[in-house]
Design an enzyme around this catalytic site. Structure first.
Site, short mmCIF file in Angstrom:
data_model
loop_
_atom_site.label_atom_id
_atom_site.label_comp_id
_atom_site.label_asym_id
_atom_site.label_seq_id
_atom_site.Cartn_x
_atom_site.Cartn_y
_atom_site.Cartn_z
N TRP A 104 -14.96 -3.58 -1.73
CA TRP A 104 -14.23 -3.34 -0.49
C TRP A 104 -15.19 -3.33 0.69
O TRP A 104 -14.88 -3.83 1.77
CB TRP A 104 -13.47 -2.02 -0.61
N ARG A 123 -13.46 -4.99 -7.12
CA ARG A 123 -13.99 -5.90 -6.10
C ARG A 123 -14.63 -5.06 -5.00
O ARG A 123 -14.28 -3.88 -4.80
CB ARG A 123 -12.89 -6.79 -5.54
N GLN A 125 0.00 -0.14 -5.86
CA GLN A 125 -1.17 -0.47 -5.04
C GLN A 125 -1.71 0.79 -4.37
O GLN A 125 -0.96 1.58 -3.79
CB GLN A 125 -0.80 -1.51 -3.98
N ASP A 126 -3.05 0.98 -4.45
CA ASP A 126 -3.74 2.10 -3.78
C ASP A 126 -3.36 3.47 -4.34
O ASP A 126 -3.34 4.46 -3.60
CB ASP A 126 -3.48 2.07 -2.27
N GLN A 132 0.83 -1.21 0.00
CA GLN A 132 0.00 0.00 0.00
C GLN A 132 0.87 1.26 0.00
O GLN A 132 1.65 1.49 0.92
CB GLN A 132 -0.91 0.02 1.23
N ASP A 144 -6.22 -2.51 -6.36
CA ASP A 144 -7.15 -1.55 -5.73
C ASP A 144 -6.71 -0.11 -6.00
O ASP A 144 -6.74 0.73 -5.10
CB ASP A 144 -7.23 -1.79 -4.22
#
Length: 529
Positions: free
Chosen positions: A435, A433, A343-344, A321, A365
């Site tokens: 969360w 997806r 990521q993120d 993250q 994500d």
């Protein structure tokens, strides 16, 4: 799971069937509170906290619920403050700092809502946005404390859960009022501008960066007022009048993490072009900090505008993250910006946000959060993740069925980044997806390259949460990865065929964009068709 869902929808149906605006109805606390999702909390606080609370009509009840939520949020913040001296580890201190800021923001937005409703200076749509933000803040604190193993702070859970339920009650009541008001785009000028968006702002967005007359200039070579972007932001925060303030950042690579606080409104940052002006950081959660603290740029002040600039986080896929841009600015615009990470990458945290002609890079994500956000004419570039790691383009965090939040991807392109193009067949890539339980994402009129798995959407860590309650929709997409024939067979997945359903997520309907987005400088399409 199924029985709980039946109960939920029964309670929502009951709520909508019995709620009335009539001022002649019973003013008893029990009558009004029974129309909320959490009646017991409502009855307790209306009976014990405020004996004067005897509403005669729904709009009065709405304001009373906001007042109770505000009082409880202030008590929650005061209780949390007691945890400060107990913080020993760096992670405990980071979570404590994050949560206090989130609680302060919750109080700020509840105050803003209460004041606006009392003097009629805000719409019910505004109130629904700020209430959604307040709830998101509390959920963010809870989830980050659990994720990072700071169990001591979760002793706050009972207190924060009480506040969460009270805000959920207001969201339900205000949402019903909003529905009955029939707040539609016909009530506003389809191509109007907000009061804060002046003719000068529109002109700024249409000029070349070199032609902009900025209040402050940032230049690494010493030809500006400051050599760092944060120094200019701090100077802007000290101005007495919070009218539009322009910072021009000349070409260069600025290695710093920047923060625009809640009280620093109407800030505009203009670069010399996304390939020329780059703000870059390399922080990640693996450095022992929270996801919010890893952000290269964090923006809370309302009415923020960024143009012709790149935000980058170079932590890489190995660091997990690592946020590039954390955006929690209401009525904000990102125009011709590149947002680069793994990521993120883009945390569209809360409030109403519009992205136009931007590039967004990432792996897991990488477009996430719980804002009401529209990405229009943007290019979404999927990068190479770690071996065996699936790519998830979105992870939306709507936690309450009455929150007016979601991610709308309209007229964009979803492609493999250059380094991923030759190997994407060896990895799984999904549109998103859930969360949280009521996650909401739509992809419409977008080119989808063949890298996307035919299923389209993925579970969250093999859990079935959200398969019945979230909303994932696709409408008139094209490209090798756009076929919906083999998509997930969830009740929550929708192949949208009705243009009216699609337009619920348009700039005009989802963001009320006709009231605040410029029609010159930043181009936009108000509808989907």
């Amino acid at each position: 799971m199924a029985s709980n869902i039946v109960k939920l929808f029964f309670s929502l149906s009951l709520f909508f069937s019995v709620f009335s605006l009539s001022s002649s109805l019973s003013s008893s606390i029990e009558y009004w509170c029974n129309q909320t999702p959490h009646p017991e909390q409502c009855k307790y606080h209306m009976s014990h906290d405020h004996h004067r609370f005897r509403p005669n009509h729904a709009s009065e009840f709405n304001k009373m619920l906001v007042q109770i939520a505000l009082d409880q949020a202030q008590a929650m913040r005061n209780k949390a403050q007691e945890y400060g001296p107990k913080c020993v580890t760096n992670m405990q201190k980071c979570v404590f700092s994050d949560c206090l800021k989130l609680y302060d923001n919750t109080i700020f937005h509840l105050n803003q809502t209460l004041h606006g409703l009392h003097i009629s200076s805000c719409s019910l749509s505004d109130a629904q946005t700020w209430l959604s933000t307040s709830l998101t803040n509390i959920e963010t604190c809870r989830s980050v404390a659990l994720q990072l193993g700071v169990g001591e702070f979760t002793t706050q859970h009972n207190v924060s859960d009480n506040v969460r339920k009270m805000i959920s009650n207001v969201l339900a009541v205000n949402g019903k009022l909003l529905k009955q008001e029939n707040y539609t785009e016909e009530k506003i000028k389809a191509h109007g501008f907000p009061s804060w968006f002046s003719r000068h702002d529109r002109r700024l967005l249409s000029l070349k960066p070199s032609s902009v007359k900025a209040n402050l200039v940032v230049a690494q070579d010493g030809t500006g007022h400051f050599k760092t972007v944060q120094a200019a932001i701090d100077a802007a925060s000290r101005r007495k009048l919070k009218t539009r303030f322009v910072i021009r950042v000349k070409k260069g690579i600025y290695e710093e993490n920047i923060e625009v606080d809640t009280d620093n409104e109407n800030l505009m940052i203009i670069g010399d072009g996304m390939r020329l002006t780059i703000i870059t950081g390399s922080k990640s959660v693996k450095d022992g900090i929270t996801p919010s603290m890893s952000a290269t740029a964090g923006v809370d002040g309302a009415h923020f505008i960024a143009r012709d600039i790149t935000f980058r986080n170079t932590a890489g896929p190995e660091k997990g993250q690592a946020v590039t841009l954390r955006a929690a600015s209401d009525l904000s615009v990102f125009y011709r910006c590149s947002i680069e990470g793994y990521q993120d990458t883009l945390r569209a945290d809360s409030q109403r946000q519009f992205y136009r002609d931007c590039r967004i890079f990432g792996t897991v994500d990488f477009i996430w959060g719980n804002a009401a956000v529209v990405l229009q004419n943007c290019t979404i570039l999927v990068r190479k993740p770690l071996q065996g790691q699936p790519n998830m383009i979105t992870a939306q965090g709507r936690d309450d069925p009455f929150q007016n939040t979601g991610i709308a991807i309209i007229s964009c392109q979803i492609r493999a980044a250059p380094e991923f193009r030759s190997v994407y067949h060896s990895f799984e890539t999904y549109l998103g997806r859930p969360w949280h339980q009521y996650a909401r994402v739509v992809v419409m009129k977008t080119y989808i390259e063949g890298l996307v798995n035919p299923l389209g959407w993925s579970r969250w860590d093999n859990s079935s949460v959200g398969e019945d309650t979230c909303y994932f929709g696709e409408y008139m997409n094209y490209g090798a990865g756009s076929s919906t024939k083999s998509r997930v067979q969830w009740p929550a997945f929708h192949v949208i065929t009705n243009p009216n359903e699609a337009n619920q997520f348009s700039v005009g309907s989802f963001l009320a964009g006709g009231t605040w987005l410029p029609r010159t400088g930043v181009p936009f399409n108000i509808g989907v068709n």
